[in-house]
Scaffold this motif. Structure first.
Motif, mmCIF file in Angstrom:
data_model
loop_
_atom_site.group_PDB
_atom_site.id
_atom_site.type_symbol
_atom_site.label_atom_id
_atom_site.label_comp_id
_atom_site.label_asym_id
_atom_site.label_seq_id
_atom_site.Cartn_x
_atom_site.Cartn_y
_atom_site.Cartn_z
ATOM 1 N N ARG A 292 0.851 -1.015 -0.022
ATOM 2 C CA ARG A 292 -0.106 -0.066 0.005
ATOM 3 C C ARG A 292 0.741 1.261 -0.091
ATOM 4 O O ARG A 292 0.686 2.227 -0.724
ATOM 5 N N TYR A 293 1.892 1.412 1.116
ATOM 6 C CA TYR A 293 2.800 2.579 0.969
ATOM 7 C C TYR A 293 3.796 2.757 -0.148
ATOM 8 O O TYR A 293 4.110 3.848 -0.468
ATOM 9 N N GLN A 294 4.043 1.317 -0.501
ATOM 10 C CA GLN A 294 5.103 1.479 -1.774
ATOM 11 C C GLN A 294 4.192 2.204 -3.013
ATOM 12 O O GLN A 294 5.114 2.921 -3.773
ATOM 13 N N THR A 295 3.189 1.776 -3.117
ATOM 14 C CA THR A 295 2.133 2.212 -4.052
ATOM 15 C C THR A 295 2.067 3.850 -4.286
ATOM 16 O O THR A 295 2.063 4.750 -5.038
ATOM 17 N N LEU A 296 1.909 4.510 -3.008
ATOM 18 C CA LEU A 296 1.546 5.633 -2.769
ATOM 19 C C LEU A 296 2.765 6.573 -2.782
ATOM 20 O O LEU A 296 2.664 7.800 -2.996
ATOM 21 N N SER A 297 3.979 6.018 -2.544
ATOM 22 C CA SER A 297 5.470 6.620 -2.516
ATOM 23 C C SER A 297 5.922 6.983 -3.801
ATOM 24 O O SER A 297 5.538 6.107 -4.769
ATOM 25 N N ASP A 298 6.351 8.104 -3.862
ATOM 26 C CA ASP A 298 7.101 8.459 -5.136
ATOM 27 C C ASP A 298 8.377 7.939 -5.459
ATOM 28 O O ASP A 298 9.126 8.000 -6.503
ATOM 29 N N HIS A 299 9.062 7.375 -4.205
ATOM 30 C CA HIS A 299 10.308 6.627 -4.474
ATOM 31 C C HIS A 299 10.064 5.419 -3.883
ATOM 32 O O HIS A 299 9.325 5.091 -3.023
ATOM 33 N N SER A 300 11.281 4.435 -3.952
ATOM 34 C CA SER A 300 11.256 3.046 -3.631
ATOM 35 C C SER A 300 11.416 3.067 -2.040
ATOM 36 O O SER A 300 12.204 3.749 -1.503
ATOM 37 N N LEU A 301 10.700 2.369 -1.544
ATOM 38 C CA LEU A 301 11.049 1.997 -0.135
ATOM 39 C C LEU A 301 11.525 0.657 0.200
ATOM 40 O O LEU A 301 11.230 -0.347 0.049
ATOM 41 N N ILE A 302 12.818 0.838 0.712
ATOM 42 C CA ILE A 302 13.506 -0.491 0.596
ATOM 43 C C ILE A 302 13.765 -1.069 1.826
ATOM 44 O O ILE A 302 13.852 -2.317 1.981
ATOM 45 N N THR A 303 13.874 -0.279 2.978
ATOM 46 C CA THR A 303 14.299 -0.765 4.139
ATOM 47 C C THR A 303 12.835 -0.418 5.255
ATOM 48 O O THR A 303 12.245 0.370 4.775
ATOM 49 N N LEU A 304 13.041 -0.987 6.306
ATOM 50 C CA LEU A 304 12.102 -0.702 7.206
ATOM 51 C C LEU A 304 12.160 0.709 7.814
ATOM 52 O O LEU A 304 11.009 1.450 7.909
ATOM 53 N N GLY A 305 13.253 1.460 7.559
ATOM 54 C CA GLY A 305 13.495 2.852 8.041
ATOM 55 C C GLY A 305 12.894 3.905 6.952
ATOM 56 O O GLY A 305 12.130 4.521 7.478
#
Length: 660
Positions: free
Chosen positions: A274-287
């Motif tokens: 869900r949040y990877q789709t919303l984000s404009d950049h890649s979410l790679i880590t838990l941070g």
């Protein structure tokens, strides 16, 4: 900017003046903080407070009335209470002990700064006449000091070291947000020239410990944005352990978590997606994920958004205008603001532009009043008071990239809204709680994914780091001769005690209580001052600050041994120079005049802790050594056993030969 009306007119002191909350504590408001020490600045500030003469608390108490809003009028009270250590039953400060300042000398006074809770204020008939239920003494202290749940409670020792004891924002029923309170506290500390301030970070939100959530998202606790950093860890946690624990969780790859958790918890991968789709950049880590969620949360509107030109939120049950007329007026105002090209314009300009289409000025005034900081379609209507002209201004902000749908934040692909990716603030908080519980706290062991067990272990280390410290630094040295023929020296003292003679010197050195050296104090002397004047001024200053130095006497040292008492200081010692003077402090043992309480016993826990860190402990009934109950496996929800033996004493008993 210097408030001339306050500073320049001495007759206005103690007149019950109302001060602006958002500026209080700034240089010149209400006073120029020009003192060379914390004590001087506190005294200068209290000159502008109202002395509470009718309060029966046995301690001097002052108050300031602070204005939050002018329209509608809203005020809070700041109380300052001076506590004398001489009258206290327990002179040792637990907060100093827990944060690692146990070797500090006990000060003569404490200053409590309180923004009282609504409950405490409701117990007062007025700010000039507090009732006895709040004010009376209890074990040598004011009940107002001991009450919990204040909007803010901070305390300073008279040497400038302090503790922020509590901050309670809007969620706890306060009139102020946590950010506003911290900004206010920070202004006070800067103005008063505090040296160092500690706090115990136990802040929570919806059951989540914020020092863990913010640590993963920003590599620092929530208080870190105001300069608070690692002070001391509990259960033997060091700064290195703390930093490694944060980095270990922050760098955890999401794809690994998805791979190992997908079979046991189907909700976690959906949250990642869900949040990877919303984000404009890649979410790679838990941070990356936690950082994005918290940033997204801060951007979501607080109020319910208004879709298109739907104005149901503006309509009151007793409103004299129909919803259709309100919708039309809203459309006209928004279109007028669009033509200003997203600039700030005055309320009158907006009103005049809308009057071309809407003749009912009462309707326009109603809608303008209601639209402030509301979302209409793809726009946020901002309203603010111009600090210079004191005129209300409006501005339109295009938020179509952030919230193109009134139900929340929606990201679209090829201009087509994907309903399954809508997110509201409620959904976001639900997702955060799920991540917090099932990844950070209650990670289920899975065969082949032993690395997951490192997450709750690292989280425990972060949670055991509660004591934070902000170092405000030393006051800049004044190295020039003053215009009034005075100059400053900066002195500290090295204590010698006649009662230490005959004791094991190494014992005192190892326990850091043999030679506590206080911070440097500014000593102001006339240009014609002699060595004897210097000694007397140093003695007077340190006697006024520290309880254990009431009989302090300066003795000759390497600097003064060859100097005669009537010789001039100016010329012998450079202006703004630093001196270390030696002296006797009296008959008490050194450990009895320090904040570390020698009667609490010796701490020697298996986790490596050697000093009391505020966590629950148990004492061995034979050797009386204190250890954490958690470290000896006594659960927090269980009482300490009536008889407890540490491992070492248990082994010695087992090896002890039985009697015939």
């Amino acid at each position: 900017m210097l408030n001339v009306a306050v500073v320049g007119n001495k007759r206005r002191k103690r007149c019950g003046r109302v001060f602006r909350f958002k500026n209080f504590g700034e240089q010149g408001y209400p006073v120029m903080f020009n003192g060379s020490s914390f004590r001087e600045n506190v005294n200068a500030l209290l000159e502008y407070a109202s002395l509470e003469n009718n309060v029966n608390i046995g301690m001097p108490m002052w108050s300031f009335q602070l204005e939050l809003h002018h329209h509608p009028p809203l005020h809070v009270l700041l109380f300052v209470i001076e506590e004398s250590i001489e009258a206290a039953i327990n002179r040792h400060c637990n907060h100093c002990q827990y944060v690692g300042w146990g070797n500090h000398l006990i000060c003569n006074k404490k200053y409590h700064f309180l923004l009282p809770s609504k409950e405490a204020l409701s117990s007062c008939t007025s700010c000039e006449n507090c009732c006895d239920s709040v004010g009376t003494m209890n074990n040598g202290k004011s009940k107002l000091i001991e009450l919990e749940g204040h909007m803010m409670h901070g305390v300073f020792h008279s040497n400038g070291f302090g503790h922020l004891l509590c901050v309670n924002g809007l969620e706890m029923g306060s009139n102020l947000g946590g950010n506003q309170i911290m900004e206010f506290w920070n202004r006070l500390c800067n103005g008063l020239q505090a040296r160092k301030v500690s706090l115990n970070d136990t802040s929570q939100k919806r059951g989540m410990e914020l020092r863990l959530v913010n640590g993963i998202a920003y590599s620092e606790p929530w208080f870190g944005r105001w300069g608070y950093k690692f002070g001391r860890g509990c259960f033997g946690v060091t700064q290195s352990m703390y930093q490694k624990a944060i980095e270990a969780i922050r760098s955890m790859p999401l794809y690994l978590l998805t791979h190992h958790i997908a079979n046991s918890n189907h909700e976690i991968p959906l949250i990642f997606s869900r949040y990877q789709t919303l984000s404009d950049h890649s979410l790679i880590t838990l941070g990356d994920l936690f950082h994005y969620i918290l940033e997204l949360k801060s951007r979501l509107p607080r109020e319910t958004c208004i879709g298109s030109y739907n104005t149901n939120a503006l309509v009151e049950t007793n409103c004299r205008w129909s919803p259709k007329r309100i919708e039309m007026a809203t459309r006209v105002i928004v279109e007028a603001l669009k033509r200003t090209e997203f600039r700030w314009v005055s309320r009158q300009e907006v009103r005049d532009a809308a009057r071309v289409y809407i003749g009912d000025t009462g309707l326009l005034d109603f809608v303008l009043k209601s639209l402030g900081n509301h979302v209409v379609g793809n726009y946020l209507v901002r309203r603010s008071l111009n600090p210079v002209t004191k005129v209300l201004e409006y501005c339109l902000e295009d938020i179509s990239n952030a919230y193109p749908c009134h139900e929340g934040l929606v990201m679209s692909s090829s201009n087509k809204v994907k309903d399954k990716y809508k997110i509201t603030k409620g959904q976001l908080m639900k997702d955060m709680i799920c991540l917090y519980k099932y990844i950070l706290i209650d990670t289920k062991p899975i065969i082949g994914s032993e690395f997951l067990s490192a997450i709750p272990l690292a989280a425990r280390i972060i949670l055991d780091t509660k004591y934070l410290i902000k170092d405000y630094g030393e006051v800049p040295l004044q190295v020039e001769l003053g215009s009034e023929g005075k100059f400053n020296l900066y002195c500290t003292i090295l204590l010698r005690n006649v009662n230490n003679v005959g004791h094991d010197h190494e014992y005192y050195l190892n326990n850091e209580i043999s030679m506590p050296m206080p911070p440097y104090e500014c000593i102001t002397l006339k240009s014609c001052a002699t060595i004897n004047d210097l000694k007397l001024e140093v003695e007077r200053n340190f006697r006024e600050i520290y309880w254990g130095l009431r009989g302090f006497v300066v003795e000759p040292n390497e600097i003064l041994v060859n100097a005669k008492g009537n010789e001039m200081v100016f010329g012998m010692i450079e202006v703004g120079g630093k001196l270390v003077l030696e002296g006797w402090h009296g008959s008490d043992m050194i450990e009895h005049i320090c904040e570390r309480n020698p009667n609490k016993g010796i701490v020697d826990c298996t986790c490596g802790t050697k000093e009391d860190d505020g966590e629950r402990m148990v004492s061995c009934d034979i050797c009386e050594i204190l250890q954490h109950t958690r470290c000896v496996r006594i659960p927090n929800d269980e009482e300490v056993p009536h008889i407890f033996l540490c491992k070492r004493c248990e082994q010695e008993i087992v090896l002890f030969p039985s009697l015939p």
